[in-house]
Design a protein around this motif. Structure first.
Motif, PDB file in Angstrom:
ATOM      1  N   GLY A 125      -6.902   4.197  -0.873  1.00  0.00           N
ATOM      2  CA  GLY A 125      -7.496   2.869  -0.770  1.00  0.00           C
ATOM      3  C   GLY A 125      -8.426   2.693   0.409  1.00  0.00           C
ATOM      4  O   GLY A 125      -9.082   1.654   0.525  1.00  0.00           O
ATOM      5  N   ARG A 175     -10.765   3.421  -6.127  1.00  0.00           N
ATOM      6  CA  ARG A 175      -9.420   3.732  -5.639  1.00  0.00           C
ATOM      7  C   ARG A 175      -8.884   5.067  -6.159  1.00  0.00           C
ATOM      8  O   ARG A 175      -7.816   5.512  -5.728  1.00  0.00           O
ATOM      9  CB  ARG A 175      -8.446   2.609  -6.024  1.00  0.00           C
ATOM     10  CG  ARG A 175      -8.784   1.302  -5.354  1.00  0.00           C
ATOM     11  CD  ARG A 175      -7.679   0.276  -5.512  1.00  0.00           C
ATOM     12  NE  ARG A 175      -8.000  -0.901  -4.720  1.00  0.00           N
ATOM     13  CZ  ARG A 175      -7.772  -1.031  -3.429  1.00  0.00           C
ATOM     14  NH1 ARG A 175      -7.204  -0.034  -2.768  1.00  0.00           N
ATOM     15  NH2 ARG A 175      -8.105  -2.132  -2.785  1.00  0.00           N
ATOM     16  N   THR A 204       0.827  -1.209   0.000  1.00  0.00           N
ATOM     17  CA  THR A 204       0.000   0.000   0.000  1.00  0.00           C
ATOM     18  C   THR A 204       0.855   1.250   0.000  1.00  0.00           C
ATOM     19  O   THR A 204       0.551   2.227  -0.701  1.00  0.00           O
ATOM     20  CB  THR A 204      -0.933  -0.003   1.225  1.00  0.00           C
ATOM     21  OG1 THR A 204      -1.790  -1.140   1.162  1.00  0.00           O
ATOM     22  CG2 THR A 204      -1.785   1.260   1.253  1.00  0.00           C
TER      23      THR A 204
END
Length: 242
Positions: free
Chosen positions: A158, A180, A139
């Motif tokens: 996210g 997203r 991430t």
């Protein structure tokens, strides 16, 4: 419930039979008596008992609406289906795995309502991620690349917990990873965005439905597509003359 509640809570779910009931109860605890709302759970063709449990919950929870896709279509499609069916001016989304905390919805919604007419989206920032190390690293890398290329000012796009204007969302192009890239897409259409810290919790039940490598490879293609959309965006103020 009025025909047009202030906010519609949209929750996309896939194989979350253990999570839908506690999540629904938490949403009710966070919003009952504070806001006029509805809940829309969108089942993306689960092959466990998710749809059955939601059907049972619908009998005793009048603010719940349940949608189901005819074919497995993905999270962004489920979000869009929920938003299209929603009656609220504002939409609040959160993931169906229980890691987003419904108790954060009121603060995001209040910030959105208090903002000026140009504020289109308020997103959550998970400052203390409760995920595996591999997911945290993936991430962080993904957010870094996305921020560098899109310049959307969002450190955590996210995060599934977001509040945004329904009408503005439906003006966005639809594609598989839309959820997203909402901050960049809202900004490309002239909307302001804001971000607030939110709680993030360990997944207590069920398993994650995606892999880091697969999501990363697809994400590169999606970023290129969003960059193209931003370069082609044209925003013109319109007034009615007659």
């Amino acid at each position: 419930m009025s025909s047009s509640p202030l906010v519609s809570i949209v929750v996309p779910v896939f194989n979350e039979e253990e999570n839908v009931t506690p999540l629904l109860l938490e949403i009710e605890a966070a919003l009952d008596g504070r806001f006029d709302y509805e809940m829309i759970f969108v089942d993306d063709q689960s092959n466990d008992r998710t749809a059955v449990i939601l059907g049972e919950l619908r009998e005793t929870h009048p603010l719940l609406r349940v949608l189901q896709h005819a074919n497995r279509s993905g999270q962004s499609a489920a979000v869009r289906s929920g938003v299209k069916a929603a009656r609220g001016q504002w939409i609040a989304t959160l993931d169906g795995d229980g890691q987003n905390d419904p108790a954060d919805i009121p603060s995001l919604l209040q910030h959105a309502i208090a903002g000026d007419a140009s504020l289109g989206l308020v997103g959550g920032l998970r400052l203390k991620r409760q995920d595996t190390l591999s997911k945290k690293i993936a991430t962080k890398i993904g957010n870094g690349v996305r921020q560098f290329l899109l310049r959307d000012g969002c450190r955590d796009t996210g995060c599934g917990l977001k509040v945004f204007r329904r009408e503005a969302f439906l003006d966005m192009p639809a594609f598989a990873a839309l959820h997203r890239f909402l901050p960049a897409l809202f900004q490309s259409r002239g909307w302001k965005t804001a971000f607030l810290p939110v709680n993030h919790r360990h997944r207590l039940r069920g398993v994650s439905k995606y892999g880091n490598l697969q999501r990363g490879l697809i994400g590169i293609v999606d970023i290129m597509g969003v960059i193209w959309l931003k370069t082609r965006a044209r925003n013109t103020d319109v007034s009615e003359m007659f």
